[in-house]
Design an enzyme around this catalytic site. Structure first.
Site, PDB file in Angstrom:
ATOM      1  N   TYR A  65      40.204  65.991  55.508  1.00 10.55           N
ATOM      2  CA  TYR A  65      39.528  64.943  56.266  1.00 10.55           C
ATOM      3  C   TYR A  65      38.119  65.442  56.613  1.00 10.55           C
ATOM      4  CZ  TYR A  65      43.614  61.957  57.340  1.00 10.55           C
ATOM      5  OH  TYR A  65      44.683  61.107  57.272  1.00 10.55           O
ATOM      6  N   HIS A  85      43.383  57.795  71.927  1.00  4.11           N
ATOM      7  CA  HIS A  85      42.962  58.160  70.580  1.00  4.11           C
ATOM      8  C   HIS A  85      41.845  59.197  70.593  1.00  4.11           C
ATOM      9  CE1 HIS A  85      41.055  57.166  66.538  1.00  4.11           C
ATOM     10  NE2 HIS A  85      42.319  57.365  66.212  1.00  4.11           N
ATOM     11  N   HIS A 107      35.939  60.544  57.508  1.00  2.00           N
ATOM     12  CA  HIS A 107      36.648  60.178  58.731  1.00  2.00           C
ATOM     13  C   HIS A 107      35.777  60.261  59.988  1.00  2.00           C
ATOM     14  CE1 HIS A 107      40.005  60.789  61.804  1.00  2.00           C
ATOM     15  NE2 HIS A 107      40.429  59.728  61.152  1.00  2.00           N
TER      16      HIS A 107
END
Length: 703
Positions: free
Chosen positions: A480, A447, A604
């Site tokens: 974002y 990630h 985010h």
């Protein structure tokens, strides 16, 4: 330094944490409150209605489905909040019913009339004029009828499979000759517009729509010649669509995932939405055939599936949207005398901290990769790709670099939820171009957001790096909110080299200087930093902890923060979504404040700041404070070194935590209160507008 938790017995465990699932529903309620805000632009309110519906769909597909699966297999355990699995499900059901009814009521009673006042109308078939009905009949014949498939239910035709999130018509017809009644299901085609624009609208300010199911319903007779249509009712099913891929079976991961994507379509139902005027016998049939419980049935006013409002929210009516922000190039990357700046030259002088979407992604991160691909002195590029767009310039640049003979490594996370199919396609395209594509470490999702460029400079190799909080996706980078660091610091370059070697080869014992890396370093590193703040506070030195994340539910992190609070350390937390920590509890967390900022951009970024007794330690990166991020993902946080960057990040925290800023405040009982108006009745500062204003004001400064 070892510190103990005062008054923490095991009997108190259940009182230390809020329930994560209910906390997520509270987050989606905050989204709904934005849609309810009469001070917001109308089409932005429509957009928040659609976001709420889409969020709730995913919550049921993943979180509720996963909980039901664990209960069914006997694997579910009491949550850290002390609730049994069944209690959690019951509370989810009660709260989700309340929120969905509130959501539908807001659309019907408030938003639709407001849209009508602005010339945007969603009307039913009966309200159409004759020529409009004729035009829609032609549209039905040409665009809808050929793709419809009526599925009958009788002894020769078993109840059909109802795909997840599809809108359907439950139809009761009668044979004209025999008088016998039959049931059939007609699926509303998902690739057609959810709301059909009525032909003949006059100009941009006159937009009229009719629900697609109304058009289909009016001409159902054409699907059942010789039959009389007696009833038609809309319904919608949500299924378990989470993925379970066994990576230990030795099967090629791409093939295993593709099989699982096919299986996803047939997951068990977890929610049934029905129009509130549905015939009881038809509803009974649906409940029986879908094998779903009464508490999983949601009776709602038509139209169902308000995710379709995204189409209407995108109407080009500037006066009904947020004013357009001017996205600018970071001041250190701006062209000089109309010539593009060399990002490598800039990074040899200083680090560059990027704040998207206020600062352009395309002229910073994208330009960094594109310049690397085109530069003959660049020998290699290594990059992680978790989510990217369908026409990604980043992917194109990696392909161009590989075709130019550079060594290119792309670590593609093909298990990125709901982007799996897209990522499989990109992985194959990259492989065909000669890019070395790897899929990370078995059992872990990759990630982290990393890019490493190796460049020949004289007789030495120089490493240039990007570490970010968001994905390499030019489209989502426009809405974002994320931070990213561009740097040529040797310590960061060495760490990224080690980490990429760990991801593509075998290097399990790597140690890092400037990074905290999970699954074995982020939680441990942050807990150590939290405990250091306790020691600094005890020594009378400058101490404070500030954390900004999407979710905070990890019990070890929360308990560490409780320990620090009990020791007197001031703690400020900004969380977008779930928060299982209880702030303001005497003897536990009275020194902790929790805020939530929501708005036009999706907050985010993840930031972790420690005053450090006067030597601040500030990190940005990809990790949320969740079990999956800390235990089952490769995450990376990078330490920020430049004093001006540390000041900038702390100023951002100051703004988010300021009592004069609009935000939601979390109480110890798990309720969130919105603060948007001062005691004097004036509007509080919009955090995102203020950030934009500050970024724009310093665009000319290179200090």
């Amino acid at each position: 330094m070892a510190i103990s938790l005062p008054n923490f017995g095991t009997e108190f465990d259940a009182d230390r944490y809020l329930d994560r699932e209910l906390s997520w529903l509270a987050f989606n309620q905050r989204v709904l409150e934005l849609a309810e805000d009469p001070n917001l632009y109308l089409l932005e309110r429509v957009n928040f209605l659609a976001i709420f519906a889409s969020n709730l769909d995913e919550f049921f597909m993943v979180r509720v489905a996963g909980l039901k699966r664990r209960i069914a297999t006997g694997l579910a355990v009491t949550s850290s909040s002390g609730l049994s699995p069944q209690d959690v499900l019951s509370k989810i059901s009660a709260e989700a019913h309340r929120l969905q009814e509130r959501h539908a009521g807001l659309f019907i009673d408030v938003i639709k009339p407001a849209m009508k006042d602005q010339g945007i109308r969603i009307v039913r078939w009966s309200a159409l004029e004759a020529e409009e009905k004729t035009a829609l009949h032609e549209y039905f014949q040409n665009q809808i009828f050929p793709v419809l498939t009526p599925l009958a239910v009788d002894p020769a035709h078993p109840f059909p499979y109802i795909s997840g999130l599809s809108l359907n018509l439950a139809v009761v017809v009668r044979n004209i000759e025999t008088g016998k009644e039959h049931f059939a299901r007609v699926k509303v085609p998902p690739l057609l517009p959810r709301f059909v624009r009525i032909p003949g609208n006059k100009g941009v300010a006159d937009a009229r729509f009719v629900p697609l199911e109304d058009v289909i319903g009016e001409f159902l007779g054409q699907l059942f010649p010789g039959m009389e249509v007696l009833q038609q009712h809309t319904f919608r099913v949500t299924r378990n669509e989470d993925l379970e891929v066994d990576e230990d079976e030795g099967e090629n991961l791409l093939l295993a995932l593709e099989k699982e994507l096919l299986r996803r379509r047939f997951g068990p139902p977890v929610r049934l939405e029905v129009a509130n005027d549905i015939n009881p016998q038809v509803l009974e049939l649906l409940i029986r055939e879908l094998d779903i419980s009464d508490e999983d049935v949601y009776h709602l006013p038509s139209p169902l599936d308000l995710t379709g409002l995204f189409e209407i929210a995108s109407l080009k009516r500037p006066e009904l949207h947020y004013p357009q922000h001017h996205v600018i190039t970071n001041r250190f990357l701006q062209p000089v005398e109309d010539k593009d700046v060399s990002i490598f030259s800039v990074l040899r002088q200083r680090d560059v901290l990027l704040h998207h979407p206020y600062e352009s992604f395309s002229t910073s991160v994208q330009a960094f990769v594109e310049q690397a691909a085109a530069d003959p002195k660049v020998l290699a590029i290594k990059q992680t790709l978790y989510r990217t767009s369908g026409d990604s310039p980043i992917v194109d640049a990696l392909i161009a670099a590989a075709e130019a003979g550079k060594q290119v490594l792309a670590l593609v996370e093909i298990k990125a939820r709901f982007d799996e199919q897209n990522n499989i396609a990109w992985a194959r395209k990259l492989e065909q171009a000669g890019v070395h594509v790897v899929y990370g470490i078995v059992g872990l999702k990759t990630h982290c957001k990393l890019a490493l460029v190796i460049r020949q400079e004289g007789n030495q190799l120089k490493r240039y790096c990007h570490v970010g909080t968001g994905n390499y996706n030019p489209k989502t980078a426009r809405y974002y909110e994320d931070y990213g660091l561009l740097t040529s610091r040797d310590a960061v370059g060495e760490d990224l080299t080690k980490l990429f070697n760990q991801l593509s080869g075998y290097a399990p014992e790597a140690e890092f200087k400037s990074l905290l890396v999970s699954p074995n370093g982020v939680r441990e590193g942050l807990v150590e930093r939290i405990e250091r703040e306790v020691a600094f506070h005890a020594a009378g030195k400058d101490s404070r902890i500030r954390i900004k994340v999407n979710s905070l539910v990890d019990e070890q992190i929360i308990d560490s923060l409780y320990r620090a609070s009990c020791a007197g350390v001031k703690i400020e937390i900004v969380v977008r979504g779930m928060c299982a920590l209880k702030p303001g509890v005497p003897g536990l967390s009275e020194n902790i404040k929790v805020r939530s900022v929501l708005g036009r951009y999706l907050e985010h970024s993840r930031i972790f700041a420690f005053n450090g007794g006067g030597d601040p330690a500030v990190f940005i990166g990809s990790a949320d404070m969740m079990h999956r991020n800390l235990d089952r993902r490769v995450e990376a946080l990078v330490r920020i070194s430049q004093p001006d960057h540390i000041r900038e990040l702390n100023a951002f925290f100051d703004l988010c935590m300021d009592e004069r800023s609009s935000s939601w405040h979390l109480a110890s009982d798990g309720t969130w209160a919105r603060h948007q108006v001062s005691a004097e009745g004036t509007a509080l500062i919009d955090v995102q507008d203020q950030v934009m204003s500050e970024v724009f004001s310093k665009r000319k400064s290179r200090i």
